[in-house]
Design a protein around this motif. Structure first.
Motif, PDB file in Angstrom:
ATOM      1  N   LEU A  57       3.510   9.820  -0.584  1.00  0.00           N
ATOM      2  CA  LEU A  57       2.992   9.032   0.537  1.00  0.00           C
ATOM      3  C   LEU A  57       3.429   9.654   1.858  1.00  0.00           C
ATOM      4  O   LEU A  57       2.854   9.396   2.907  1.00  0.00           O
ATOM      5  CB  LEU A  57       3.500   7.588   0.457  1.00  0.00           C
ATOM      6  N   PRO A 106      -1.189   5.142   4.605  1.00  0.00           N
ATOM      7  CA  PRO A 106      -0.643   3.890   4.063  1.00  0.00           C
ATOM      8  C   PRO A 106       0.809   3.678   4.431  1.00  0.00           C
ATOM      9  O   PRO A 106       1.234   2.559   4.702  1.00  0.00           O
ATOM     10  CB  PRO A 106      -0.826   4.041   2.553  1.00  0.00           C
ATOM     11  N   ILE A 124      -2.277  -0.766   0.763  1.00  0.00           N
ATOM     12  CA  ILE A 124      -1.881  -0.991  -0.637  1.00  0.00           C
ATOM     13  C   ILE A 124      -2.818  -0.227  -1.573  1.00  0.00           C
ATOM     14  O   ILE A 124      -2.370   0.461  -2.495  1.00  0.00           O
ATOM     15  CB  ILE A 124      -1.904  -2.501  -0.972  1.00  0.00           C
ATOM     16  N   LEU A 125      -4.127  -0.360  -1.312  1.00  0.00           N
ATOM     17  CA  LEU A 125      -5.096   0.331  -2.164  1.00  0.00           C
ATOM     18  C   LEU A 125      -4.866   1.831  -2.139  1.00  0.00           C
ATOM     19  O   LEU A 125      -4.898   2.498  -3.187  1.00  0.00           O
ATOM     20  CB  LEU A 125      -6.529   0.026  -1.695  1.00  0.00           C
ATOM     21  N   LYS A 126      -4.588   2.376  -0.950  1.00  0.00           N
ATOM     22  CA  LYS A 126      -4.365   3.820  -0.864  1.00  0.00           C
ATOM     23  C   LYS A 126      -3.076   4.220  -1.563  1.00  0.00           C
ATOM     24  O   LYS A 126      -3.005   5.258  -2.217  1.00  0.00           O
ATOM     25  CB  LYS A 126      -4.359   4.281   0.594  1.00  0.00           C
ATOM     26  N   ALA A 127      -2.051   3.381  -1.413  1.00  0.00           N
ATOM     27  CA  ALA A 127      -0.786   3.670  -2.094  1.00  0.00           C
ATOM     28  C   ALA A 127      -0.958   3.634  -3.605  1.00  0.00           C
ATOM     29  O   ALA A 127      -0.270   4.347  -4.339  1.00  0.00           O
ATOM     30  CB  ALA A 127       0.276   2.657  -1.666  1.00  0.00           C
ATOM     31  N   LEU A 128      -1.881   2.814  -4.075  1.00  0.00           N
ATOM     32  CA  LEU A 128      -2.115   2.710  -5.517  1.00  0.00           C
ATOM     33  C   LEU A 128      -3.055   3.795  -6.021  1.00  0.00           C
ATOM     34  O   LEU A 128      -3.337   3.869  -7.208  1.00  0.00           O
ATOM     35  CB  LEU A 128      -2.701   1.335  -5.862  1.00  0.00           C
ATOM     36  N   LEU A 171       2.757   0.279   5.546  1.00  0.00           N
ATOM     37  CA  LEU A 171       3.711  -0.342   4.633  1.00  0.00           C
ATOM     38  C   LEU A 171       5.116  -0.379   5.221  1.00  0.00           C
ATOM     39  O   LEU A 171       5.901  -1.279   4.931  1.00  0.00           O
ATOM     40  CB  LEU A 171       3.721   0.418   3.307  1.00  0.00           C
ATOM     41  N   ARG A 205      -3.342  -3.909   5.815  1.00  0.00           N
ATOM     42  CA  ARG A 205      -2.335  -4.031   4.767  1.00  0.00           C
ATOM     43  C   ARG A 205      -2.967  -3.775   3.401  1.00  0.00           C
ATOM     44  O   ARG A 205      -2.456  -2.992   2.608  1.00  0.00           O
ATOM     45  CB  ARG A 205      -1.695  -5.417   4.826  1.00  0.00           C
ATOM     46  N   GLU A 206      -4.098  -4.431   3.155  1.00  0.00           N
ATOM     47  CA  GLU A 206      -4.780  -4.272   1.871  1.00  0.00           C
ATOM     48  C   GLU A 206      -5.234  -2.828   1.677  1.00  0.00           C
ATOM     49  O   GLU A 206      -5.127  -2.269   0.580  1.00  0.00           O
ATOM     50  CB  GLU A 206      -5.992  -5.209   1.778  1.00  0.00           C
ATOM     51  N   ALA A 218      -6.263   4.691  -4.282  1.00  0.00           N
ATOM     52  CA  ALA A 218      -7.653   4.659  -3.819  1.00  0.00           C
ATOM     53  C   ALA A 218      -7.904   5.843  -2.894  1.00  0.00           C
ATOM     54  O   ALA A 218      -7.093   6.132  -2.016  1.00  0.00           O
ATOM     55  CB  ALA A 218      -7.930   3.354  -3.090  1.00  0.00           C
ATOM     56  N   LEU A 230      -2.456  -7.941  -3.828  1.00  0.00           N
ATOM     57  CA  LEU A 230      -3.621  -8.324  -3.019  1.00  0.00           C
ATOM     58  C   LEU A 230      -3.872  -9.826  -3.208  1.00  0.00           C
ATOM     59  O   LEU A 230      -4.070 -10.289  -4.334  1.00  0.00           O
ATOM     60  CB  LEU A 230      -4.850  -7.514  -3.429  1.00  0.00           C
TER      61      LEU A 230
END
Lengths: 391, 227
Positions: B59, A384, A276-280, A388, A272-273, A282, B100
């Protein structure tokens, strides 16, 4: 990685210590650093030859001393039994005059003197098997060949001392006798007297010392170092050490598999983390690096712990073995020995080689990082949106 | 973002599901969103609203056609370039806050800025300003589990704005909140879009919320029609 590294460090440290210890004992009490033979027979007495050798070798850096020796084989008889022995004809003043021999060759019964022409020193295990001690008589059966005929000869000798070099394999083999006696027992053509040269140089510097000795002795002498005379023995030690290292490395590999499994679990738990990081924003490489750093951290921490525990266990191995012996003996009511001293040194020697330990630690960290590579790559390739969507 | 068209779908097709029973969401969809506009998309569950947003956020990749962000085609971009585009040009707000849990409010908000390569100090300065802007300055050192649902969504909103993206993509940002908190987040979102001059693509079930944006559309059978 810690649990995998501990046995590797312990085994390597003990193997290095045992090889060093056995090598030093063998060289100082049997092989000498260099052995030399004259290629031509001279009219000189042994005293004259020795005096000349001392003068010639004195200029070689590291030269300590030179001793005559003759070796042969005899069957020893006593009332208790019989045993094949390696008979070593020596100058009786050798152990007292050579610090190396004095350090390792000890009288466990009697004194290191040969008061009579037939006085001998007997290795501890040999004495035990023959059931003799200082003052007891022993008969030696030897043979000499004349022409095509072989004549047996029985020579009575008296045990002046029971000796030990602290290594049972050697204590089982040897009988020391005065050189005057062995020269009458053995054929000088078959078993010639050689000269054992001792040196105060590190063992790895022996080839340089050998070269110097060969130059000093001249072309009429042949000289070889312990690396030649004990070649098969030392190769055997190294092969055994390598095999032990390989087997122990397998444990390290298993530990690396465990790291990989733990990383796969962590990657799963952090999906999950990661998403999220990839969606943001990363990047794949950042995600991969993040898990590799995690693996590196686990590897470094495990390696440091393993190194510490390994050093402590190796350093305290003798106490550990003694403790186990005492506890088991107490529980069973018997006399338990974890290690049979008949096959080992009296105490377990340990040597910490910084290069070997460094290589083991580097290998351990590298394995941990490699074990993290595939889970890290899997995390980096995670899409991601697939994660998600499930939330 | 200088291009007059902030977001453009050119002949975009997207199908989901097994080959025997595929679900066609879009087939040759042509649609664009002008820079500075605010558009809300409503539709029934399964109509493809979230997929539309994910396609806009890069995405998700279309099966056919292409998506252009700020006039730039995204089809030929690799994962690294897409990551860079998302970091610099797009601000994402999800129905679930996706904060997070190990990070504080200010750290969560600063994260995209730090991922974009901005220095830690600058990222934290930006984050603190935005945390203050969404009214959570007293909660900046709190962790997500210490916040209410509405507060978490306000943090998510601040996080979406930290890299000063021209295009804000919001997927049901109030769908998980009660009426009072939903209204507060709506006010905040629309207020920020207006004051910060952002382009907004909002996906929601809430028709009233949709009508508060400049333009409300309904997604029906893969087509966007006025509400």
């Amino acid at each position: 990685m810690a649990l995998g590294l501990v046995p590797l460090i312990v085994v390597l440290s003990i193997a290095d210590g045992m090889i060093d210890s056995i090598s030093a004992r063998t060289i100082e009490t049997a092989l000498y650093h260099v052995q030399a033979w004259p290629l031509t027979v001279t009219a000189d007495t042994q005293a004259q030859t020795r005096s000349k050798l001392r003068a010639e070798l004195g200029a070689v850096p590291g030269f300590r001393s030179v001793w005559p020796e003759q070796q042969g084989f005899a069957l020893a008889y006593s009332r208790a039994g019989r045993l094949g022995l390696s008979v070593r004809g020596i100058d009786p003043s050798w152990p007292a005059g050579d610090p190396g021999a004095a350090r390792y060759l000890k009288a466990v019964q009697g004194k290191l003197t040969m008061p009579e022409a037939g006085s001998v020193w007997l290795g501890r295990e040999a004495a035990r098997k023959l059931g003799v001690g200082p003052g007891d008589e022993l008969k030696l059966l030897t043979t000499r060949t004349r022409g095509t005929l072989t004549f047996p000869r029985v020579t009575p000798v008296r045990v002046a001392a029971v000796v030990s070099v602290g290594y049972q394999e050697l204590d089982r083999l040897w009988l020391f006798a005065p050189l005057d006696l062995t020269e009458s027992l053995f054929d000088p053509g078959e078993e010639p007297v050689f000269w054992g040269i001792k040196a105060d140089v590190p063992l790895e510097k022996t080839p340089e010392f050998l070269q110097g000795a060969r130059r000093a002795l001249g072309p009429n002498w042949q000289a070889v170092s312990w690396q030649s005379t004990g070649r098969s023995q030392f190769l055997n030690y190294q092969a055994t050490r390598a095999m032990l290292a390989i087997v122990m490395s397998l444990i390290l590999l298993v530990a690396a598999v465990n790291v990989s499994t733990a990383m796969v679990t962590t990657v799963g738990e952090r999906r999950r983390e990661t998403a999220i990081l990839k969606a943001l924003g990363a990047s794949d490489s950042l995600i991969r690096r993040q898990f590799l750093v995690l693996g590196l951290g686990a590897g470094v921490a495990g390696t440091l712990a393993g190194l510490g525990i390994g050093l402590v266990v190796a350093w305290g191995m003798n106490g550990l073995v003694t403790g186990v012996d005492a506890v088991v003996s107490l529980i069973t009511g018997g006399s338990f020995r974890l290690l049979d001293s008949a096959y080992y040194l009296e105490t377990i020697p340990v040597r910490f080689d910084p290069v070997v330990l460094g290589a083991a630690c580097a290998g351990s960290v590298l394995l941990a990082v490699l074990a993290s590579w595939f889970p890290a790559r899997r995390a980096a390739r995670e899409r991601p949106i697939e994660v998600l969507r499930r939330v | 973002m200088n291009h007059p068209i902030a977001l453009e779908f050119r002949g975009v097709s997207k199908t989901f599901g097994a080959t025997e029973e595929p679900v066609v969401l879009f087939e040759g969809l042509d649609w664009s969103l002008g820079t500075g506009q605010s558009v809300a998309v409503v539709g029934e569950s399964g109509a493809g609203k979230t997929t539309l947003l994910h396609l806009a956020a890069t995405l998700e990749r279309p099966d056919a056609g292409e998506v252009l962000v700020d006039g730039r085609p995204t089809a030929g971009l690799d994962e690294r370039e897409l990551s860079g585009l998302r970091t610099r040009s797009l601000g994402l707000v999800f129905q679930f806050h996706f904060l997070l849990k190990e990070f504080t409010v200010v750290e969560n908000v600063a994260l995209p800025s730090w991922l974009a390569g901005v220095s830690k100090k600058e990222s934290w300065d930006r984050a603190r300003r935005l945390v203050s802007l969404v009214g959570l300055e007293k909660r900046s050192q709190h962790y997500p589990h210490q916040l209410s649902g509405g507060e978490r969504q306000r943090v998510a909103l601040a996080r979406a704005l930290v890299n000063d993206p021209a295009l804000l993509l919001a997927d049901e940002p109030t769908g998980n909140l009660d009426v009072r908190h939903a209204r507060a987040v709506q006010d905040l979102l629309l207020g920020l879009v207006a004051t910060e001059g952002k382009t907004l693509l909002l996906v929601t079930h809430d028709q009233e919320f949709a009508r508060r944006t400049g333009q409300a559309l309904r997604l029906e059978a893969g087509r966007l029609v006025p509400l």
